[in-house]
Design an enzyme around this catalytic site. Structure first.
Site, short mmCIF file in Angstrom:
data_model
loop_
_atom_site.label_atom_id
_atom_site.label_comp_id
_atom_site.label_asym_id
_atom_site.label_seq_id
_atom_site.Cartn_x
_atom_site.Cartn_y
_atom_site.Cartn_z
N HIS A 22 0.88 -1.18 0.00
CA HIS A 22 0.00 0.00 0.00
C HIS A 22 0.91 1.22 0.00
CE1 HIS A 22 -2.14 -3.08 2.44
NE2 HIS A 22 -3.26 -2.57 1.98
N ASP A 68 2.32 1.99 3.39
CA ASP A 68 3.27 1.04 4.00
C ASP A 68 4.69 1.50 3.76
OD1 ASP A 68 1.05 -0.64 4.24
OD2 ASP A 68 1.60 -1.86 2.49
C1 XUL Z 1 -7.12 -6.78 4.72
C2 XUL Z 1 -6.36 -7.19 3.52
C3 XUL Z 1 -5.57 -6.12 2.87
C4 XUL Z 1 -5.52 -6.21 1.40
C5 XUL Z 1 -4.83 -5.05 0.73
O1 XUL Z 1 -7.87 -7.80 5.29
O2 XUL Z 1 -6.37 -8.33 3.13
O3 XUL Z 1 -4.30 -6.14 3.42
O4 XUL Z 1 -4.88 -7.38 0.99
O5 XUL Z 1 -5.39 -3.83 1.05
#
Ligand code: XUL
Ligand code: CO
Length: 438
Positions: free
Chosen positions: A100, A103
């Site tokens: 993300h 992150d």
């Molecule tokens: C949350 C989840 C996230 C997604 C990406 O449950 O799985 O980490 O993979 O936003």
């Protein structure tokens, strides 16, 4: 450059007899299974958020794992995390990573400052990728942690929040394209509701589609040729999330004309939260041409939340890889471990041990899946089960030759259904064990 995981060397394949915990027992990257190397089958990915960021904080307690990497300030920390990430990818022989926006770089006081922070760290990531040959599987924007997203991002009742989310996705897409990512994920953690008393469900779904159409339009304009993914999850953090499961996401994509640009990123623990098995979600996605990528993990069946544990069940891994093989393998996607070591497993070494446990389970799962297909008895059983649709009245139903009138005539002439066959569930379950053990 400093070494962050001192005393831990490269993790390599040592075979099932090895008692070295820091080795792969079953994952032999260059070994060919079902016509392809294991490396190419899996396209294993590392989740930046769990691996570099999660310190074991839970609702009742502080972090237990130190992931500060000796950093002096937030931006310095972000740079250290990049190099720690690439050290892990190198040492564990993992080819891909996923992240993300937030992150990798800290959020600034303004969106412009956040974007600047991101650019600085993306420079660092790009350099490390060039040097190592590691690749970005997918990127995404974190539209759930900041309190501005309390009521949603694309589905927020406040248009300013929608605009902010759009701006953040725009930047995350640019970064994904710059780093050669082949996927862009929408996980709508706040796209849902807490109560219907204050919610216009239809309008919120229209807006979510508007946001995704804008992403497709802009992404294609800047050269994104990969797939967009919806990652279904029924709840948590919201009471209800709109991307409830694969079938719900499919209906949404069809209604809003997004098929073709979107596939699904199926996560094991999200499937079980929706009351489905992981295989159910994968099979649904495959049967509808929507199997894009996978977030491999597992929940704990005694707990009702998303524990994001590393998967070690070889049954689950086998059922997953069976669907992947039947889909013809990944194209844009891969197998990202959306998983973290338990809060009690806080040593740096636990990062390695947990990835090894997941990777080896999937290596075994792949081999079992290939054996199931090669053996052929289960597939043949299933084919035979539907044999009545190959000839006679069954073939006429499938080809559309008959309707209610003809079927009524047929049923009256037939009298009672003469031959229903046993489903043989127990036989198939024991056959599966026989195929696994040999
Ligand atoms: C949350 C989840 C996230 C997604 C990406 O449950 O799985 O980490 O993979 O936003
Ligand atoms: Co996930």
């Amino acid at each position: 450059m400093s070494e962050y995981f001192k005393g831990i060397g490269n993790i390599s394949y040592e075979g099932s007899k090895s008692d070295n915990p820091l080795s792969y027992k079953y994952y032999n990257p260059e070994e060919v299974v079902a016509g392809k190397t294991m490396r190419d089958h899996f396209k294993f990915g590392l989740s930046y958020w769990h691996t570099l960021c999660a310190e074991g904080v839970d609702m009742f307690g502080e972090g237990t794992a130190d992931k500060s990497f000796g950093a002096a300030c937030a931006m310095d920390h972000a740079k250290h995390k990049v190099h720690a990430c690439f050290e892990l990818l190198g040492k564990m022989d993992i080819d891909y990573f996923c992240f993300h926006d937030r992150d990798v770089a800290p959020e600034g006081a303004t969106l412009a400052e956040s974007n600047k922070n991101l650019d600085i760290i993306v420079d660092e990531i790009e350099g490390a990728m060039k040097q190592s040959g590691k690749k970005l599987l997918w990127g995404t924007a974190n539209l759930f942690s900041n309190k501005r997203f309390v009521h949603g991002a694309g589905t927020a009742p406040n248009a300013d929040v929608f605009a902010y989310a759009a701006a953040q996705i725009k930047k995350a897409l640019e970064v994904t394209v710059r780093l050669g990512g082949t996927g862009y994920t929408f996980w709508g953690g706040r796209e849902g509701y807490e109560t219907l008393l204050n919610t216009k469900m239809g309008f919120e779904l229209d807006n979510m589609a508007r946001l995704m159409h804008m992403a497709v339009e802009y992404g294609r304009k800047i050269g994104f040729t990969g797939d967009f993914y919806i990652e279904p999850k029924p709840k948590e953090p919201m009471k209800h999330q709109y991307d409830f499961d694969a079938a719900t996401a499919h209906a949404f994509l069809q209604k809003y004309g997004l098929m073709g640009d979107f596939k699904l990123n199926i996560e094991a623990n999200h499937a079980t939260l929706a009351g489905h098995s992981f295989q159910h979600e994968l099979m649904y996605a495959r049967e509808n041409g929507l199997l894009g990528s996978i977030d491999a993990n597992t929940g704990d069946l005694l707990l009702g939340w998303d524990t994001d544990q590393f998967p070690t069940s070889i049954y689950e891994a086998a059922f997953c890889m069976l669907e992947v093989l039947k889909a013809g393998g990944f194209t844009t996607g891969g197998l990202n471990f959306d998983a973290k070591a338990r809060r009690g497993s806080f040593d740096p070494e636990d990062i390695f041990l947990s990835y090894i446990s997941g990777i080896d389970a999937y290596a075994l799962g792949l081999k079992i899946a290939a054996k199931i297909i090669e053996d052929g008895r289960i597939d043949k059983f299933v084919e035979d089960r539907y044999a009545s649709y190959k000839t006679g009245i069954g073939a006429d139903i499938v080809s559309g030759k008959v309707g209610f009138v003809e079927l009524e005539k047929y049923a009256i002439e037939m009298g009672e259904v003469a031959t229903n066959k046993s489903g043989r569930q127990e036989y198939l379950e024991s056959l599966l064990n026989q195929i696994i053990i040999g």
